[in-house]
Design an enzyme around this catalytic site. Structure first.
Site, mmCIF file in Angstrom:
data_model
loop_
_atom_site.group_PDB
_atom_site.id
_atom_site.type_symbol
_atom_site.label_atom_id
_atom_site.label_comp_id
_atom_site.label_asym_id
_atom_site.label_seq_id
_atom_site.Cartn_x
_atom_site.Cartn_y
_atom_site.Cartn_z
ATOM 1 N N LYS A 22 -2.585 -10.126 6.212
ATOM 2 C CA LYS A 22 -2.518 -8.705 5.743
ATOM 3 C C LYS A 22 -1.342 -8.014 5.486
ATOM 4 O O LYS A 22 -0.461 -8.510 6.410
ATOM 5 C CB LYS A 22 -3.333 -7.974 6.668
ATOM 6 C CG LYS A 22 -4.878 -7.912 7.050
ATOM 7 C CD LYS A 22 -5.409 -7.582 5.653
ATOM 8 C CE LYS A 22 -5.674 -6.109 5.468
ATOM 9 N NZ LYS A 22 -6.375 -5.569 6.248
ATOM 10 N N SER A 50 -1.425 -6.946 10.149
ATOM 11 C CA SER A 50 -2.342 -6.764 11.222
ATOM 12 C C SER A 50 -2.387 -7.790 12.492
ATOM 13 O O SER A 50 -1.670 -8.784 12.280
ATOM 14 C CB SER A 50 -3.780 -7.365 10.152
ATOM 15 O OG SER A 50 -4.638 -7.759 11.458
ATOM 16 N N HIS A 80 -10.850 9.287 -14.615
ATOM 17 C CA HIS A 80 -12.140 8.845 -13.717
ATOM 18 C C HIS A 80 -12.168 7.707 -13.066
ATOM 19 O O HIS A 80 -13.176 7.006 -12.981
ATOM 20 C CB HIS A 80 -13.544 9.092 -14.593
ATOM 21 C CG HIS A 80 -13.588 10.275 -15.377
ATOM 22 N ND1 HIS A 80 -14.074 11.432 -14.954
ATOM 23 C CD2 HIS A 80 -13.207 10.710 -16.704
ATOM 24 C CE1 HIS A 80 -14.142 12.322 -15.849
ATOM 25 N NE2 HIS A 80 -13.603 11.899 -16.798
ATOM 26 N N GLU A 94 -0.250 5.437 3.543
ATOM 27 C CA GLU A 94 -1.517 5.949 4.228
ATOM 28 C C GLU A 94 -0.962 7.149 5.089
ATOM 29 O O GLU A 94 -1.505 8.076 5.157
ATOM 30 C CB GLU A 94 -2.110 5.098 4.890
ATOM 31 C CG GLU A 94 -2.843 3.907 4.013
ATOM 32 C CD GLU A 94 -3.299 2.859 4.806
ATOM 33 O OE1 GLU A 94 -4.412 2.298 4.513
ATOM 34 O OE2 GLU A 94 -2.609 2.049 5.628
#
Ligand code: ARG
Length: 492
Positions: A308, A302, A181, A315
C-alpha cells in the site's frame, strides 16, 4: 487649556492612590466577594488571547501617545509608558515562563498588560486605560490580527500557485479525459485541468483581500459602547496603527465581527477548493485511474499490507476542511441573536478563528509540497484520452460543418454509436458505407479529422483547452499574480 489643566488636576499619578485598591482585577471595586474559582477559570481568555499581545501593545502605544495632547499624560508619562510597553513586549517574546506565571491570574490579554504596566510603573500603569474599554481594545486587536493573518495566508497561497504553474508548464501538452458526472466527456489538456485549480485559488486571494479590507477600520475611541469623552484624536490613533479609516458608530464598532466572518468565509472557500483538489488527486491515484504517482514524501504505508501507498496527505486535507467550515458556522451561531453592543459571548470569536488560520496554513503548505512532487502518468492519461467515445461531440460538430442542424447531428451520431455497438466494433472503425447509410452527409474526410489532437486544437477560444489558449491562460495568470502587491505585516 483650562480643561487640560483640570483633567491633570483630577487624575494625578500619585502612588498614594494605589494603596486604596483591594485587588488587581480591572473591575473589583463594587464586589464584596471574590469570584467562584470554577467561574474565574471559565471566563479567563488569556490562555488563547495572549496571541493578540503584539497587537494589544501596538494599540497601547498609540493610545499612550494620544493621551498627551488631551492632557491626561505628560510627555514624561508617555515616555515612561512607551518604555515599559517595550520592556513588556520584549520579555513576552523571550520569556514564556513569565507569561505562564505572571499571566496565571490574568483575566485576558488586556488585563495582563495592565498588570505588567503597574508592576513596571506603579500607579501610572493604571492611567493608560483612561477613557477606553476592553470592548474596543479586543475588537481592534482582533482586526489587526485578521489583517496580518490574511496577508500570511495570501503569501503561502502564492507559493501553491507557483507549484501549479510549474506543473502546468511541465505537462503542457499531455492530454487527459475531461469528465462530467465522473463520466468520460471530452479530451482536455492536463495543463488545463491544473489551471482550473489554480484559477480557483486566485479567487481565494481576492476573498482574503476582501476580509482584510473589512477588518481595516479602527474602533479605538468607541469606548465600551458610547464613544470617548476626552476628545481623543481617533484618526491619529487609526493612522498610527496603520488602519485606513475609523469605525463610524461606536455601538456598531463593539458589536461588529463581520471581518472575522469574512475571514472565516475566505478560509472556508479556500479549504473547500483544497478539498476538491484532494478528492481529484485521491481518485487519480487509485489503481483504476493511475493518472498520477503519489510522492513518497507525502504518502503513508499500511501496517498490514506491504504494497500500500496511501494518499493520506490529500485525505487529511479533505478531512480537515470540516473544521474550517465548522469554525465559520460556529461564529455565525455565536453571533446569531446577540443584542447590539458588546456581549461577553463575543469572546468566543477567537479560538476557532486562530485554529482555522493555523490549520489552513498547514493545509496549504502540505498541498504545495504534494502538488510540486506529484508525477503525472502522461502515457496512461494519453491512453485514457484516446477513448473514441470522447470524440463523439467532435463527430456531431463535423456534421454541423456539413450543414446539418446540431440536434439532428447529435441524433445521427447517436445512431452511429448504436450501430457500432450492434457490430461490436469501435464507432470510429465503421466503414464509410455504413455511415452513409445512417446519413449521406458523411464524407471520406470524416475519420481523418477525428483525433484527440484535432479535438483539443479546435477549443481555441480564450479559456478553452487548446494548447494556444492554455499558453495564453498561463501568461494571463502570471500577469495577474505579478501585478498583485503583497502587504506584509507582523506574523500573526
Ligand atoms: N476578553 C474579552 C473578549 O475577548 C474582552 C473583555 C471584555 N470584557 C468585558 N467584560 N466587557 O471579548
Amino acid at each position: 487649556m483650562a480643561e487640560r489643566s483640570r483633567l491633570k488636576h483630577q487624575q494625578p499619578s500619585d502612588p498614594g492612590h494605589m494603596t486604596e485598591r483591594k485587588d488587581d482585577r480591572m473591575w473589583g471595586g463594587r464586589f464584596e466577594r471574590a469570584p467562584n474559582e470554577d467561574f474565574a477559570r471559565f471566563q479567563r481568555s488569556f490562555g488563547f488571547d495572549r496571541r493578540l499581545l503584539p497587537y494589544e501593545i501596538a494599540v497601547d502605544r498609540a493610545w499612550a501617545k494620544a493621551l498627551e495632547p488631551i492632557g491626561i499624560f505628560t510627555a514624561t508619562e508617555v515616555k515612561q509608558t512607551l518604555a515599559a510597553l517595550e520592556k513588556i513586549s520584549e520579555r513576552a517574546k523571550t520569556d514564556s515562563a513569565w507569561l505562564e506565571t505572571f499571566g496565571a491570574d490574568a483575566e485576558d490579554v488586556h488585563h495582563f498588560v495592565e498588570k505588567a504596566l503597574v508592576q513596571e510603573l506603579g500607579a501610572l500603569g493604571w492611567k493608560l486605560h483612561t477613557g477606553r474599554s476592553r470592548n474596543e481594545l479586543v475588537a481592534t486587536d482582533f482586526r489587526l490580527f485578521v489583517i496580518d493573518a490574511a496577508s500570511e495566508i495570501q503569501h503561502v497561497l502564492e507559493a501553491l500557485l507557483d507549484a501549479f504553474l510549474q506543473q502546468v508548464k511541465a505537462n503542457l501538452h499531455a492530454a487527459m479525459p475531461g469528465m462530467t458526472h465522473m463520466q468520460h466527456a471530452q479530451p482536455i489538456l492536463l495543463s488545463h485541468f491544473l489551471l482550473a485549480h489554480a484559477e480557483a485559488f486566485t479567487r481565494d486571494i481576492a476573498r482574503l483581500q476582501h476580509a482584510a479590507a473589512s477588518a481595516d477600520t479602527c474602533p479605538m475611541g468607541s469606548g465600551a459602547l458610547a464613544g470617548n469623552s476626552f476628545a481623543i484624536d481617533r484618526p491619529a490613533i487609526a493612522r498610527e496603527l496603520g488602519f485606513s479609516r475609523i469605525t463610524a458608530n461606536s455601538l456598531d464598532a463593539v458589536s461588529d465581527r463581520d471581518f472575522a466572518l469574512d475571514y472565516l468565509f475566505a478560509l472556508s472557500g479556500m479549504a473547500t477548493h483544497l478539498s476538491r483538489l484532494a478528492e481529484d488527486f485521491v481518485i487519480f491515484a487509485s489503481q483504476e485511474f493511475s493518472y498520477l504517482v503519489l510522492p513518497d514524501e507525502y504518502s503513508t504505508g499500511s501496517s498490514l499490507m506491504p504494497q500500500k501507498k496511501n494518499p493520506d496527505c490529500w485525505e487529511l486535507i479533505r478531512g480537515k476542511t470540516g473544521r474550517i467550515t465548522g469554525a465559520l458556522l460556529g461564529l455565525l451561531m455565536t453571533l446569531k441573536g446577540l443584542p447590539t453592543s458588546y456581549q461577553r459571548d463575543l469572546q468566543e470569536d477567537k479560538e476557532a478563528l486562530f485554529a482555522a488560520h493555523d490549520q489552513v496554513l498547514d493545509m496549504i503548505a502540505v498541498a504545495t509540497g504534494a502538488v510540486a512532487s506529484t508525477r503525472f502518468n502522461a502515457e496512461r492519461l494519453q491512453t485514457a484520452a484516446s477513448n473514441p467515445a470522447l470524440l463523439a461531440t467532435e463527430a456531431a460538430d463535423y456534421l454541423v460543418h456539413q450543414g446539418i442542424p446540431f440536434r439532428q447531428a447529435h441524433d445521427i451520431i447517436g445512431k452511429v454509436l448504436r450501430e457500432a455497438e450492434r457490430r461490436n466494433v469501435s464507432w470510429t472503425a465503421l466503414p464509410l458505407e455504413a455511415l452513409k447509410k445512417i446519413s449521406p452527409a458523411f464524407e471520406a474526410d470524416f475519420a481523418k479529422g477525428l483525433s484527440v489532437e484535432a479535438a483539443l486544437a479546435a477549443k481555441k477560444v480564450p479559456g478553452g483547452t487548446a494548447p494556444e489558449s492554455v499558453r495564453a491562460a498561463i501568461a494571463d495568470l502570471e500577469g495577474r499574480l505579478n501585478k498583485r502587491v503583497t502587504k506584509t505585516g507582523a506574523k500573526p
